[in-house]
Design a protein around this motif. Structure first.
Motif, short mmCIF file in Angstrom:
data_model
loop_
_atom_site.label_atom_id
_atom_site.label_comp_id
_atom_site.label_asym_id
_atom_site.label_seq_id
_atom_site.Cartn_x
_atom_site.Cartn_y
_atom_site.Cartn_z
N GLU A 47 0.83 -1.21 0.00
CA GLU A 47 0.00 0.00 0.00
C GLU A 47 0.86 1.26 0.00
OE1 GLU A 47 -4.03 -1.45 2.38
OE2 GLU A 47 -2.24 -0.87 3.52
N LEU A 48 1.93 1.22 0.78
CA LEU A 48 2.80 2.39 0.84
C LEU A 48 3.53 2.61 -0.48
CD1 LEU A 48 4.03 4.66 2.47
CD2 LEU A 48 5.60 3.03 3.52
N LEU A 49 4.08 1.57 -1.04
CA LEU A 49 4.80 1.71 -2.31
C LEU A 49 3.90 2.12 -3.45
CD1 LEU A 49 7.17 -1.40 -2.07
CD2 LEU A 49 7.83 1.01 -1.88
N SER A 50 2.63 1.77 -3.37
CA SER A 50 1.70 2.10 -4.46
C SER A 50 1.38 3.59 -4.52
CB SER A 50 0.40 1.31 -4.30
OG SER A 50 -0.35 1.79 -3.19
N LEU A 51 1.77 4.34 -3.49
CA LEU A 51 1.44 5.77 -3.46
C LEU A 51 2.29 6.60 -4.42
CD1 LEU A 51 1.02 6.33 0.39
CD2 LEU A 51 -0.76 5.99 -1.34
N LYS A 52 3.37 6.01 -4.95
CA LYS A 52 4.24 6.78 -5.85
C LYS A 52 4.72 5.89 -6.98
CE LYS A 52 8.41 9.63 -5.94
NZ LYS A 52 9.53 10.21 -5.13
N GLU A 53 4.57 6.35 -8.18
CA GLU A 53 5.02 5.60 -9.35
C GLU A 53 6.53 5.40 -9.30
OE1 GLU A 53 4.78 5.82 -14.26
OE2 GLU A 53 3.78 7.34 -13.02
N ALA A 110 8.15 3.69 -7.08
CA ALA A 110 8.68 3.47 -5.74
C ALA A 110 9.01 1.99 -5.51
CB ALA A 110 7.69 3.95 -4.69
N ALA A 111 8.18 1.09 -6.02
CA ALA A 111 8.43 -0.34 -5.81
C ALA A 111 9.74 -0.76 -6.45
CB ALA A 111 7.27 -1.16 -6.35
N GLU A 112 9.99 -0.26 -7.64
CA GLU A 112 11.24 -0.61 -8.34
C GLU A 112 12.45 -0.02 -7.62
OE1 GLU A 112 7.79 -0.93 -10.97
OE2 GLU A 112 8.54 0.71 -9.69
N LEU A 140 17.27 -1.10 -3.79
CA LEU A 140 17.95 -0.41 -2.70
C LEU A 140 19.08 -1.26 -2.13
CD1 LEU A 140 17.64 2.22 -0.91
CD2 LEU A 140 16.38 0.75 0.69
N PRO A 141 20.31 -0.76 -2.07
CA PRO A 141 21.39 -1.52 -1.42
C PRO A 141 21.19 -1.58 0.09
CG PRO A 141 22.25 0.22 -2.86
CD PRO A 141 20.79 0.50 -2.67
N LEU A 142 21.37 -2.73 0.68
CA LEU A 142 21.16 -2.90 2.11
C LEU A 142 22.49 -2.85 2.85
CD1 LEU A 142 18.30 -5.56 2.20
CD2 LEU A 142 18.17 -3.08 2.60
#
Length: 375
Positions: free
Chosen positions: A35-41, A43-45, A50-52
């Motif tokens: 739900e959080l990632l869906s708020l911005k185009e 963002a999921a990618e 993201l390097p951890l």
């Protein structure tokens, strides 16, 4: 430093994840990662790529920049990110206090706000509120208490556990008294932005005072407790540097994953806050109706902000016994007031979750079955 058992957290550790219904939690309905990632185009990618590795010990620059939007006069260098609000409470007191220092703490309070300074050897003075006064602490008490040299004053608005919110003139009065006395004001503002009337929102203490420290977190109004992201905001560079020094011995830094998600949530804060406010206000209406119908059993000072309230038994009985019977009979969890100190007749009601009304119906039915023996 020898800390006492944290009764509130031990109570939840024993019961929160086995109870069938939670009627006392202090956070709001959580979002899922999706739900959080869906708020911005995109963002999921970006999150997937993201390097951890280790994160900036001050907090990701993007997160600190995003958090600046919560304040009027803060720049990224005025913010220090922590692993939750609890770590910031610990680093603040550990950095500013010496044994024997005097600290005035609003009561009731989330117990680490008084137990941590006490464990560090400070003299803690409780600044009490009363239900009959809407839990708003008395400025005259503070004025008198500050006559003796005081290192820090601790307040929490909107208030845990009562939902109290003073007029902004009262809050400005607190800030002014602390500045006159040379006391550092530590302002726990984790429920800010969840005022029922946005016109009641208080300024952040860090925007009113060069020395005050404001505490924020993603757990409460934003419904993102699982991120474990909090932040201290202040123009008091010396205090922030001291907190950073202590943080090097605790978490060192946060997680790039959670800080990425927190920055995204702050960017999309209006959507997220509108969601949590809608859930909270709907549930508040149900809680208000319940309290009116059950006025023979309970009384309260109706909250003005946040997803929690602190009712008490009308006959002055032991609310802890009621909580125990409710849990045993139904699996529904209320939080006894004793975990906040000398408040045995009170309990915490939490109405920020989407399923609150179902749990309230369970409590209603339980009270009907108990009848006059409910208290």
């Amino acid at each position: 430093m020898k800390l006492p058992p944290f009764e509130l957290e031990r109570y939840f550790a024993a019961n929160e994840f086995t109870a069938k219904r939670l009627l006392c939690v202090s956070d709001c309905q959580p979002l899922t990662v999706g739900e959080l990632l869906s708020l911005k185009e995109g963002a999921a990618e970006a999150f997937a790529a993201l390097p951890l590795g280790y994160a900036d010990s001050r907090g990701a620059p993007e997160l600190r920049q995003a958090a600046c939007a919560l304040y009027e006069g803060m720049a990224p260098e005025n913010l220090l990110v922590h692993v939750g609000a609890e770590e910031a409470i610990l680093t603040f007191f550990a950095s500013v206090l010496e044994p024997g220092d005097r600290v005035i703490v609003q009561a009731p309070c989330y117990r680490s706000l008084r137990d941590v300074p006490a464990a560090l050897g400070a003299q803690v003075v409780d600044w009490p509120g009363r239900q009959e006064d809407g839990w708003i602490p008395d400025l005259d008490f503070l004025r008198t208490a500050l006559a003796e040299k005081t290192r820090a004053v601790v307040v929490n608005f909107p208030h845990n556990p009562t939902g109290a919110l003073p007029h902004r003139d009262v809050f400005r009065g607190i800030v002014g008294l602390c500045e006159q006395a040379g006391a550092v004001l530590f302002s726990d503002e984790v429920y800010r932005f969840l005022e029922y009337d946005p016109a009641d929102r208080l300024p952040a203490a860090c925007d009113l005072s060069e020395t005050a420290v404001s505490l924020g977190v993603m757990s409460k109004s934003f419904g993102l407790a699982g991120l474990r992201v909090g932040f201290a905001a202040s123009r008091n560079a010396r205090v922030l540097a001291g907190m950073a020094r202590i943080k090097d011995y605790s978490s060192i830094c946060g997680s790039p994953a959670t800080e990425f998600l927190a920055a995204l949530a702050l960017e999309k804060r209006e959507q997220i806050l509108a969601r949590t406010r809608a859930i909270t206000l709907r549930n508040l209406a149900a809680a208000t109706d319940f309290m009116a119908r059950r006025a023979d059993i309970f009384s309260w000072a109706a909250p003005k902000a946040g997803p929690i309230a602190f009712p008490r038994l009308a006959d002055g009985g032991d609310a802890g016994a009621l909580c125990d019977r409710l849990l045993a009979a139904t699996g529904a969890l209320l939080l006894p007031g004793r975990v906040y100190g000398p408040y045995p007749g009170h309990f915490r009601l939490g109405f920020g979750r989407a399923d609150f009304t179902e749990g309230l119906a369970v409590l209603d039915a339980f009270l009907d079955r108990e009848g006059s023996s409910a208290t």
